[in-house]
Design an enzyme around this catalytic site. Structure first.
Site, PDB file in Angstrom:
ATOM      1  N   CYS A 150       0.807  -1.232   0.000  1.00  0.00           N
ATOM      2  CA  CYS A 150       0.000   0.000   0.000  1.00  0.00           C
ATOM      3  C   CYS A 150       0.841   1.285   0.000  1.00  0.00           C
ATOM      4  O   CYS A 150       0.469   2.280  -0.629  1.00  0.00           O
ATOM      5  CB  CYS A 150      -0.942  -0.002   1.203  1.00  0.00           C
ATOM      6  SG  CYS A 150      -0.192  -0.575   2.724  1.00  0.00           S
ATOM      7  N   HIS A 242      -2.509   6.592   3.857  1.00  0.00           N
ATOM      8  CA  HIS A 242      -1.074   6.727   4.106  1.00  0.00           C
ATOM      9  C   HIS A 242      -0.582   8.051   3.502  1.00  0.00           C
ATOM     10  O   HIS A 242      -0.767   8.302   2.300  1.00  0.00           O
ATOM     11  CB  HIS A 242      -0.291   5.577   3.455  1.00  0.00           C
ATOM     12  CG  HIS A 242      -0.506   4.236   4.106  1.00  0.00           C
ATOM     13  ND1 HIS A 242      -1.144   4.063   5.312  1.00  0.00           N
ATOM     14  CD2 HIS A 242      -0.128   2.992   3.708  1.00  0.00           C
ATOM     15  CE1 HIS A 242      -1.157   2.771   5.627  1.00  0.00           C
ATOM     16  NE2 HIS A 242      -0.557   2.101   4.673  1.00  0.00           N
TER      17      HIS A 242
END
Ligand code: NAP
Length: 344
Positions: A150, A242
């Site tokens: 990710c 993120h």
């Protein structure tokens, strides 16, 4: 054409996102949900303890979860999305491929294997043709395609947009959400009022997967890009999204305007889950932010901002929704690419 699909590890954080995005989906229909032995035999509603923030899809909720083995999945399932812990993926994904299933997987096992395409469709769709090499070498009727970690997915599209700038070095520091560790991954006592400057194995993934993604397929193998990447990964108490600070160094000087123009103009793809605008550029120095920007493009956009000249080149911040663009959406998009390119 509707393709019958299954989800391996359907009860987990990423598995639930997959189910959420597959119901409804114009090209895919869920016919199998698998998890561990302890969930097998239960309804999906009971096993999943649904936590995405949207209602559980009612027609999927009453399906029975099976164990994760080829014999437990109907033969007429054409495509499997895998969101298993990587040790489990390493064990069972090859068995599914050998049994003829095409697997689009999130798990980190085999991402760097020379005959396994590691794909972000908007970045390196042509790497999918490595499947011909894989089938020759492994003798599988099925196939295995991976999406990257990710955090890798969050910054690599921004580097792909700058591919003609001859980047030599990239430094990246991540501020990663807790959902990236899975539901049971980080306890509240570890993360509240805290930041953890270490995520096991993560830095190496950013440093190696990025070079494979940005590499070229020469018909036989992936020739990795020469850019050197140094990463520092940190866990912070956000739920999803993120955020990453990136510093780029190129052979020739580059301007902020050049960088932002290339990112704004970087094309998306006409696949169902690909956003209209892949990279959203903010002028504001304090954007993107996880809470404000992770949902852009239904969670599939990359947001960038905070551009600044540095002594080495240009620095900026980028953000993506880790369980959607960074995981479930990434696998789904690879499934759509497999269908588009005739692999299903
Ligand atoms: P998770 O929440 O822990 O879910 C794991 C899933 O795998 C559950 O469905 C679980 O079923 C199943 N499972 C566990 N052990 C099993 C076994 N022995 N046999 C069969 N099934 C088993 O994990 P996650 O966060 O969804 O992550 C899944 C994968 O995606 C991991 O490889 C992770 O590294 C990767 N990934 C995650 C993210 C993210 O943002 N979370 C991003 C990129 C990649 P039960 O419910 O029955 O235990």
């Amino acid at each position: 054409m509707t393709v019958t699909v299954g989800v391996l590890g359907a009860t987990g954080a990423v598995g639930q996102r997959l189910v959420e995005h597959l119901d409804p989906h114009p090209q895919f229909e869920i016919a199998a949900l698998t998890a561990s032995e302890s969930s097998a035999g239960s309804t999906y509603r009971a096993a999943a303890k649904w936590r995405t923030g949207t209602p559980i899809p009612e027609d999927v909720a009453e399906m029975t979860v099976t164990r994760t083995a080829p014999s437990a999945v109907p033969d007429d399932v054409d495509l499997l999305f895998s969101s298993l812990p990587s040790a489990v993926g390493a064990e069972v994904e090859p068995a599914f491929c050998e049994a003829g299933y095409v697997v689009s997987s999130n798990s980190s096992n085999e991402r760097m294997a020379p005959d396994v395409p590691l794909v972000v469709p908007e970045v390196n769709a042509e790497h999918l043709d490595l499947l011909e090499v894989q089938r020759d070498e492994r003798g599988w009727d099925g196939a295995l395609v991976k999406n990257p970690n990710c955090s890798t997915i969050t910054f690599v599209p921004t580097l792909a947009a700058l591919s003609d700038l001859d980047l030599e070095r990239v430094h990246v520091a991540t501020l990663q959400a807790v959902s990236g560790a899975g539901y049971d991954g980080v306890t509240s006592m570890e993360i509240l009022d805290n930041a953890v400057p270490h995520i096991g194995g993560e830095e190496e993934k950013l440093e190696t997967e990025s070079r494979k993604l940005l590499g070229t397929f020469d018909g036989a193998e992936i020739v990795e890009d020469s850019v050197e990447v140094a990463a520092s990964c940190n866990r912070i108490p956000t739920l999803d999204g993120h955020l990453e600070n990136v510093w780029i160094e190129s052979a020739e000087p580059v301007s902020i305007e050049e960088v932002t123009t290339k990112m704004t103009e970087y094309p998306s793809l006409p696949l169902h889950s690909s956003p209209d605008q892949l990279i959203t550029v903010f002028d504001e120095p304090d954007r993107p932010q996880p809470r404000l920007d992770r949902g852009r493009g239904d969670g599939m956009s990359i947001s960038v901002g905070g551009f600044k000249e540095s002594p080495f080149g240009v620095q900026y911040n980028c953000l993506a929704h880790n369980t959607i663009r960074g995981a479930a959406g990434a696998s789904l998009l690879n499934g759509e690419l497999l269908l588009d390119r005739g692999y299903l």
